[in-house]
Design a protein around this motif. Structure first.
Motif, PDB file in Angstrom:
ATOM      1  N   MET A  33       0.855  -1.204   0.000  1.00  0.00           N
ATOM      2  CA  MET A  33       0.000   0.000   0.000  1.00  0.00           C
ATOM      3  C   MET A  33       0.884   1.244   0.000  1.00  0.00           C
ATOM      4  O   MET A  33       1.707   1.437   0.886  1.00  0.00           O
ATOM      5  CB  MET A  33      -0.911   0.008   1.235  1.00  0.00           C
ATOM      6  N   ALA A  34       0.736   2.072  -1.017  1.00  0.00           N
ATOM      7  CA  ALA A  34       1.533   3.286  -1.138  1.00  0.00           C
ATOM      8  C   ALA A  34       0.832   4.451  -0.453  1.00  0.00           C
ATOM      9  O   ALA A  34      -0.395   4.492  -0.353  1.00  0.00           O
ATOM     10  CB  ALA A  34       1.760   3.608  -2.608  1.00  0.00           C
ATOM     11  N   LEU A  35       1.631   5.405   0.021  1.00  0.00           N
ATOM     12  CA  LEU A  35       1.099   6.636   0.593  1.00  0.00           C
ATOM     13  C   LEU A  35       1.270   7.746  -0.431  1.00  0.00           C
ATOM     14  O   LEU A  35       2.375   7.992  -0.925  1.00  0.00           O
ATOM     15  CB  LEU A  35       1.831   6.995   1.883  1.00  0.00           C
ATOM     16  N   ILE A  36       0.171   8.398  -0.765  1.00  0.00           N
ATOM     17  CA  ILE A  36       0.187   9.486  -1.742  1.00  0.00           C
ATOM     18  C   ILE A  36      -0.345  10.754  -1.085  1.00  0.00           C
ATOM     19  O   ILE A  36      -1.369  10.724  -0.410  1.00  0.00           O
ATOM     20  CB  ILE A  36      -0.659   9.130  -2.975  1.00  0.00           C
ATOM     21  N   VAL A  37       0.379  11.860  -1.273  1.00  0.00           N
ATOM     22  CA  VAL A  37      -0.089  13.171  -0.810  1.00  0.00           C
ATOM     23  C   VAL A  37      -0.595  13.937  -2.021  1.00  0.00           C
ATOM     24  O   VAL A  37       0.096  14.027  -3.040  1.00  0.00           O
ATOM     25  CB  VAL A  37       1.034  13.956  -0.109  1.00  0.00           C
ATOM     26  N   GLN A  38      -1.796  14.457  -1.933  1.00  0.00           N
ATOM     27  CA  GLN A  38      -2.375  15.272  -2.993  1.00  0.00           C
ATOM     28  C   GLN A  38      -2.657  16.672  -2.464  1.00  0.00           C
ATOM     29  O   GLN A  38      -3.014  16.832  -1.301  1.00  0.00           O
ATOM     30  CB  GLN A  38      -3.681  14.655  -3.509  1.00  0.00           C
ATOM     31  N   LYS A  39      -2.506  17.650  -3.336  1.00  0.00           N
ATOM     32  CA  LYS A  39      -2.862  19.030  -2.978  1.00  0.00           C
ATOM     33  C   LYS A  39      -3.794  19.588  -4.037  1.00  0.00           C
ATOM     34  O   LYS A  39      -3.565  19.410  -5.242  1.00  0.00           O
ATOM     35  CB  LYS A  39      -1.613  19.895  -2.868  1.00  0.00           C
ATOM     36  N   TYR A  40      -4.861  20.244  -3.600  1.00  0.00           N
ATOM     37  CA  TYR A  40      -5.824  20.846  -4.526  1.00  0.00           C
ATOM     38  C   TYR A  40      -5.872  22.353  -4.293  1.00  0.00           C
ATOM     39  O   TYR A  40      -6.067  22.813  -3.161  1.00  0.00           O
ATOM     40  CB  TYR A  40      -7.202  20.219  -4.344  1.00  0.00           C
ATOM     41  N   GLY A  41      -5.695  23.105  -5.366  1.00  0.00           N
ATOM     42  CA  GLY A  41      -5.687  24.559  -5.285  1.00  0.00           C
ATOM     43  C   GLY A  41      -7.066  25.155  -5.149  1.00  0.00           C
ATOM     44  O   GLY A  41      -8.085  24.459  -5.218  1.00  0.00           O
ATOM     45  N   GLY A  42      -7.101  26.478  -4.979  1.00  0.00           N
ATOM     46  CA  GLY A  42      -8.357  27.177  -4.728  1.00  0.00           C
ATOM     47  C   GLY A  42      -9.389  27.028  -5.816  1.00  0.00           C
ATOM     48  O   GLY A  42     -10.584  26.893  -5.545  1.00  0.00           O
ATOM     49  N   SER A  43      -8.949  27.040  -7.092  1.00  0.00           N
ATOM     50  CA  SER A  43      -9.905  26.886  -8.188  1.00  0.00           C
ATOM     51  C   SER A  43     -10.498  25.475  -8.208  1.00  0.00           C
ATOM     52  O   SER A  43     -11.631  25.285  -8.647  1.00  0.00           O
ATOM     53  CB  SER A  43      -9.230  27.182  -9.524  1.00  0.00           C
ATOM     54  N   GLY A  51      -5.975   1.327  -3.770  1.00  0.00           N
ATOM     55  CA  GLY A  51      -5.207   0.683  -2.721  1.00  0.00           C
ATOM     56  C   GLY A  51      -4.193   1.562  -2.017  1.00  0.00           C
ATOM     57  O   GLY A  51      -3.276   1.063  -1.349  1.00  0.00           O
ATOM     58  N   ASN A  52      -4.344   2.874  -2.129  1.00  0.00           N
ATOM     59  CA  ASN A  52      -3.384   3.801  -1.532  1.00  0.00           C
ATOM     60  C   ASN A  52      -3.915   4.434  -0.253  1.00  0.00           C
ATOM     61  O   ASN A  52      -5.122   4.629  -0.107  1.00  0.00           O
ATOM     62  CB  ASN A  52      -3.067   4.930  -2.525  1.00  0.00           C
ATOM     63  N   GLN A  53      -2.996   4.758   0.649  1.00  0.00           N
ATOM     64  CA  GLN A  53      -3.320   5.684   1.735  1.00  0.00           C
ATOM     65  C   GLN A  53      -3.230   7.091   1.158  1.00  0.00           C
ATOM     66  O   GLN A  53      -2.360   7.372   0.325  1.00  0.00           O
ATOM     67  CB  GLN A  53      -2.332   5.535   2.890  1.00  0.00           C
ATOM     68  N   LEU A  65      -4.148   7.814   9.643  1.00  0.00           N
ATOM     69  CA  LEU A  65      -3.980   6.891   8.522  1.00  0.00           C
ATOM     70  C   LEU A  65      -4.095   5.446   8.987  1.00  0.00           C
ATOM     71  O   LEU A  65      -4.695   4.600   8.318  1.00  0.00           O
ATOM     72  CB  LEU A  65      -2.623   7.123   7.852  1.00  0.00           C
ATOM     73  N   GLU A  66      -3.524   5.164  10.148  1.00  0.00           N
ATOM     74  CA  GLU A  66      -3.592   3.802  10.694  1.00  0.00           C
ATOM     75  C   GLU A  66      -5.026   3.395  11.030  1.00  0.00           C
ATOM     76  O   GLU A  66      -5.368   2.213  10.992  1.00  0.00           O
ATOM     77  CB  GLU A  66      -2.708   3.703  11.935  1.00  0.00           C
ATOM     78  N   LYS A  67      -5.870   4.393  11.324  1.00  0.00           N
ATOM     79  CA  LYS A  67      -7.281   4.115  11.581  1.00  0.00           C
ATOM     80  C   LYS A  67      -8.056   3.854  10.290  1.00  0.00           C
ATOM     81  O   LYS A  67      -9.226   3.474  10.324  1.00  0.00           O
ATOM     82  CB  LYS A  67      -7.930   5.309  12.297  1.00  0.00           C
ATOM     83  N   GLY A  68      -7.398   4.111   9.147  1.00  0.00           N
ATOM     84  CA  GLY A  68      -8.068   3.919   7.864  1.00  0.00           C
ATOM     85  C   GLY A  68      -8.660   5.184   7.293  1.00  0.00           C
ATOM     86  O   GLY A  68      -9.386   5.132   6.286  1.00  0.00           O
ATOM     87  N   ASN A  69      -8.377   6.331   7.904  1.00  0.00           N
ATOM     88  CA  ASN A  69      -8.948   7.600   7.434  1.00  0.00           C
ATOM     89  C   ASN A  69      -8.180   8.184   6.252  1.00  0.00           C
ATOM     90  O   ASN A  69      -6.951   8.028   6.150  1.00  0.00           O
ATOM     91  CB  ASN A  69      -8.933   8.636   8.564  1.00  0.00           C
ATOM     92  N   ILE A  70      -8.895   8.857   5.381  1.00  0.00           N
ATOM     93  CA  ILE A  70      -8.297   9.799   4.445  1.00  0.00           C
ATOM     94  C   ILE A  70      -8.115  11.091   5.227  1.00  0.00           C
ATOM     95  O   ILE A  70      -9.063  11.590   5.838  1.00  0.00           O
ATOM     96  CB  ILE A  70      -9.206  10.033   3.231  1.00  0.00           C
ATOM     97  N   VAL A  71      -6.903  11.629   5.254  1.00  0.00           N
ATOM     98  CA  VAL A  71      -6.613  12.804   6.086  1.00  0.00           C
ATOM     99  C   VAL A  71      -6.612  14.058   5.214  1.00  0.00           C
ATOM    100  O   VAL A  71      -5.859  14.147   4.235  1.00  0.00           O
ATOM    101  CB  VAL A  71      -5.260  12.653   6.805  1.00  0.00           C
ATOM    102  N   ALA A 121       7.330  14.629   2.519  1.00  0.00           N
ATOM    103  CA  ALA A 121       8.674  14.300   2.986  1.00  0.00           C
ATOM    104  C   ALA A 121       8.636  13.677   4.373  1.00  0.00           C
ATOM    105  O   ALA A 121       9.302  12.673   4.645  1.00  0.00           O
ATOM    106  CB  ALA A 121       9.541  15.560   2.986  1.00  0.00           C
ATOM    107  N   SER A 122       7.845  14.263   5.262  1.00  0.00           N
ATOM    108  CA  SER A 122       7.757  13.762   6.633  1.00  0.00           C
ATOM    109  C   SER A 122       7.170  12.361   6.704  1.00  0.00           C
ATOM    110  O   SER A 122       7.610  11.529   7.512  1.00  0.00           O
ATOM    111  CB  SER A 122       6.915  14.726   7.483  1.00  0.00           C
ATOM    112  N   LEU A 123       6.195  12.085   5.856  1.00  0.00           N
ATOM    113  CA  LEU A 123       5.489  10.801   5.891  1.00  0.00           C
ATOM    114  C   LEU A 123       6.142   9.741   5.007  1.00  0.00           C
ATOM    115  O   LEU A 123       5.729   8.582   5.028  1.00  0.00           O
ATOM    116  CB  LEU A 123       4.039  11.006   5.444  1.00  0.00           C
ATOM    117  N   GLY A 124       7.146  10.143   4.214  1.00  0.00           N
ATOM    118  CA  GLY A 124       7.771   9.200   3.300  1.00  0.00           C
ATOM    119  C   GLY A 124       6.860   8.789   2.162  1.00  0.00           C
ATOM    120  O   GLY A 124       6.831   7.625   1.764  1.00  0.00           O
ATOM    121  N   ALA A 125       6.113   9.739   1.624  1.00  0.00           N
ATOM    122  CA  ALA A 125       5.145   9.447   0.565  1.00  0.00           C
ATOM    123  C   ALA A 125       5.833   9.012  -0.724  1.00  0.00           C
ATOM    124  O   ALA A 125       6.976   9.390  -1.004  1.00  0.00           O
ATOM    125  CB  ALA A 125       4.280  10.676   0.297  1.00  0.00           C
ATOM    126  N   LYS A 126       5.124   8.244  -1.509  1.00  0.00           N
ATOM    127  CA  LYS A 126       5.625   7.786  -2.806  1.00  0.00           C
ATOM    128  C   LYS A 126       5.725   8.951  -3.774  1.00  0.00           C
ATOM    129  O   LYS A 126       6.667   9.051  -4.569  1.00  0.00           O
ATOM    130  CB  LYS A 126       4.691   6.713  -3.369  1.00  0.00           C
TER     131      LYS A 126
END
Length: 405
Positions: free
Chosen positions: A1-11, A33-35, A125-131, A162-167
């Motif tokens: 299971m990979a960890l992915i960080v996404q960012k969404y802008g104002g628009s 299948g990603n966190q 994340l360990e609880k299964g939440n999308i943060v 970087a802190s979470l070691g995301a893919k």
């Protein structure tokens, strides 16, 4: 299971419909299948509207209170996005920057991230939440809320990755990636599938609004691949990473431009040790960042000193520099806010002659006067009249025969 960080802008989160569309994208990533950790900006023009409101209340809003006010925009969008995911049956939780462990210095409106204490995010994340994390904000050791300045949500996202070691860190906005030039100015500009951190940092620093330089720096420092793409289309986007070949390509990859250039010239400066320090030291203390600096050759112990700042800092810079100029015996202090910059960028420029000559001759053929020049190993920047920037960008894109690889 990979960890992915996404960012969404104002628009991307400007209204309820778009928030629901973003929620669907996040859900799809989760279903693969990603966190998922998501960083959001404030909805649409919320930040600008809050700033306007603050100045309707006070001519000089307190910096601390202004940061608290502006941080609310991202809190609104993060909670709404969490609600959208709940309604789709996905577990999600919204966190403020403080709750997500974004620790900053105490420079209001331009705070720097000192560290990320990501225990709470990891626990969720360990609880299964999308943060869902409110971007653009953090908290000091004194528990005061700060904002990170322009591009702050990008920086939040890469710092968390970087802190979470995301893919990977995926930056979604209303642009489809990085182009060889601004497609609004150059219709034939082409989309870059990938770009090296070094080239992207130069692009971001010298005019490209796709991503903030601080976020690119963090990505390179921690070797986090960053994807820049649109939340409105399925275009693959541009991957910023360190794996791009650094072999000489004998070509310029992109043209950047910037209209946010102000120039100050201190005329008739005594040429003696300590003069530059007496000018630039107070500017630094005032929180003013200086870019290009040029000092003319000394004639009979007198020289001229010229430097550039962003236009929004021009008036403040003059307030700092004018009394210093008088105290050191300079003849006068002049400013110009009608300037722009155009840059050619590419790792193919390293150790290969001819790029500067072609750039200068191209501008000369268009009768464009160069006021200042600054360079790095992979960039040449010319400061010119702002009215000529559009023509300069188009001419340089043609002159260097930038085409899709």
């Amino acid at each position: 299971m990979a960890l992915i960080v996404q960012k969404y802008g104002g628009s991307s989160v400007a209204n309820a419909e778009r928030i629901n569309n973003v929620a669907k994208r996040i859900a799809r990533t989760r279903d693969e299948g990603n966190q998922v950790v998501v960083v959001v900006s404030a909805m649409g023009d919320t930040t600008d509207e809050l700033i306007q409101l603050a100045y309707q209340i006070s001519e000089k809003p307190d910096n601390r209170e202004l940061d608290v006010l502006l941080s609310t925009g991202e809190v609104v969008s993060s909670t709404l996005l969490a609600m959208a995911l709940h309604s789709m049956g996905y577990p999600a939780i919204s966190l403020t920057g403080a709750q997500a462990g974004i620790r900053t210095d105490s420079t209001y409106s331009r705070a720097r991230i000192l560290k990320v204490e990501s225990k709470r995010v990891t626990k969720e994340l360990e609880k299964g939440n999308i943060v869902i994390v409110a971007g653009f904000q953090g908290i000091t050791d004194e528990m005061d809320i700060t904002t990170l300045g322009r591009g702050g949500s990008d920086t939040t996202a890469v710092a968390l990755a970087a802190s979470l070691g995301a893919k990977v860190c995926q930056i979604y906005s209303d642009v489809e990636g990085v182009y060889s030039a601004d497609p609004h100015l150059v219709p034939e500009a082409y989309h870059l599938a990938e770009i090296h951190y070094e080239e992207m940092l130069e692009l971001a620093t010298y005019g490209a609004k796709v991503m903030h330089p601080r976020a690119v720096e963090l990505g390179e420092l921690f070797n986090i691949p960053v994807l820049v793409a649109s939340s409105f289309t399925e275009t693959p986007g541009t991957l910023i990473h360190g794996g791009v070949s650094m072999e000489v390509r004998n070509k310029v990859r992109s043209i950047a431009h910037n209209l946010d250039v102000g120039k100050i010239t201190v005329v008739g400066v005594p040429d003696r040790p300590g003069i530059a320090a007496s000018i630039f030291g107070p500017l630094a203390k005032a929180g003013i960042s200086v870019d290009t600096i040029v000092q003319n050759a000394s004639i009979q112990g007198i020289t001229d000193l010229t430097f550039t700042v962003v236009k929004s800092d021009l008036a403040k810079s003059m307030e700092v520099v004018e009394p210093i100029a008088k105290s050191i015996g300079a003849r006068e202090c002049a400013s110009d806010d009608k300037l722009g910059a155009v840059s050619i960028i590419g790792t193919g420029m390293q150790n290969t002659p001819g790029f500067a000559a072609r750039m200068f001759s191209t501008l000369s053929e268009k009768n464009i006067n160069i006021q200042l020049i600054t360079t790095s190993e992979i960039r040449i920047t010319c400061i010119i009249d702002e009215a000529e920037v559009k023509d300069a960008v188009r001419a340089l894109h043609r002159a260097f025969e930038i085409e899709e690889e």
